[in-house]
Scaffold this active site. Sequence first.
Site, PDB file in Angstrom:
ATOM      1  N   LYS A   1       1.019  -0.690  -0.089  1.00 43.69           N
ATOM      2  CA  LYS A   1      -0.231  -0.272   0.213  1.00 43.69           C
ATOM      3  C   LYS A   1       1.092   1.375  -0.009  1.00 43.69           C
ATOM      4  CE  LYS A   1      -4.643  -1.501   2.345  1.00 43.69           C
ATOM      5  NZ  LYS A   1      -4.887  -1.577   3.534  1.00 43.69           N
TER       6      LYS A   1
ATOM      7  N   ASP B   1     -10.372   3.129   2.127  1.00 43.68           N
ATOM      8  CA  ASP B   1     -10.207   3.121   3.382  1.00 43.68           C
ATOM      9  C   ASP B   1     -11.158   3.546   4.661  1.00 43.68           C
ATOM     10  OD1 ASP B   1      -9.302   0.372   3.225  1.00 43.68           O
ATOM     11  OD2 ASP B   1      -7.243   0.673   3.675  1.00 43.68           O
TER      12      ASP B   1
END
Length: 273
Positions: free
Chosen positions: A66, A102
Amino acid sequence: MENYFAVIGDPIAHSLSPLLHSAGYQSLGITAEYSRFRVTPSKLKEAVYGLRALGFSGWNVTIPHKESIIPLLDELTPEAENAGAVNTVKQLNGKLIGHNTDGNGFVLAIENKFNFSDKKAVILGAGGAARGIAFALKEKGMRIHILNRTLSRAQELASLIRLAGGEASSGDLLPGVWLKDVDLVVQTTPVGLYGENYPISLQGIKPKTLVVDIIYKPWETAFLREARKLGCQTINGLPMFLFQGVLAWEFWLGGKAPVEQMWAALVNEVQTK
Ligand code: NAP
């Protein structure tokens, strides 16, 4: 034209993203394919070149890429900049745009159970997921207290939130007076994935406090079980997982994702295994 999507990470075998997205395509009759690829850290650069060259419209990014994918992309959205992490990439006219869903996925997951403004959140953990969630909660006007095993990472995240105009403080991952004065607790560490007990207890928390664990397998971690037994409202990580996927879908394809069908596919998979 065919739309190709994927998720890359390592490990990846248990990712539910292909199931989530495919359920959505099927429900709306969209011609698209969503694959999963195991990509080790040493192969990340080649994998990104490959996905770009093959004309993938977009892909999700998970552990451990990520952050390391960022230098390989052309642009970042403000959400990805704030989170310092990318979980969604879109290829648009040959450019790779990194995004992060997220934090807003977390907000969508709890917004029908929680009124954010002028409330206090305690975030346990200061990693990538915590960072996205902390910025999204700051945008909702919450005061944020971050507790982490490594204090310096909690301090760093709190200072980033303050620099961005939010109200944030930090501390060690320990119980304390915060338990009496918190409206939302978010557990963002991987502790509990394998049935382990949580390092701190929630004894003393106000009943009815909303407690969220972003883990969804197991369905109820030891941490969430304790919160439920203490009279708190609890939510596991599956609604957040759903909405991070819904927001990625909408970033790639536009329009509204079929949330109910995508949710049904997830629940069926997680509760029957
Ligand atoms: P990460 O960047 O590696 O951060 C991990 C965090 O957990 C760090 O703050 C770390 O503290 C802390 N931690 C790790 N082991 C610990 C232990 N034994 N005791 C106390 N603290 C510990 O990971 P991430 O990307 O944020 O992901 C964290 C979890 O969230 C994973 O389980 C992931 O699957 C889940 N997740 C769920 C969703 C969803 O949609 N539901 C989305 C994203 C992530 P230190 O700083 O001290 O190392």
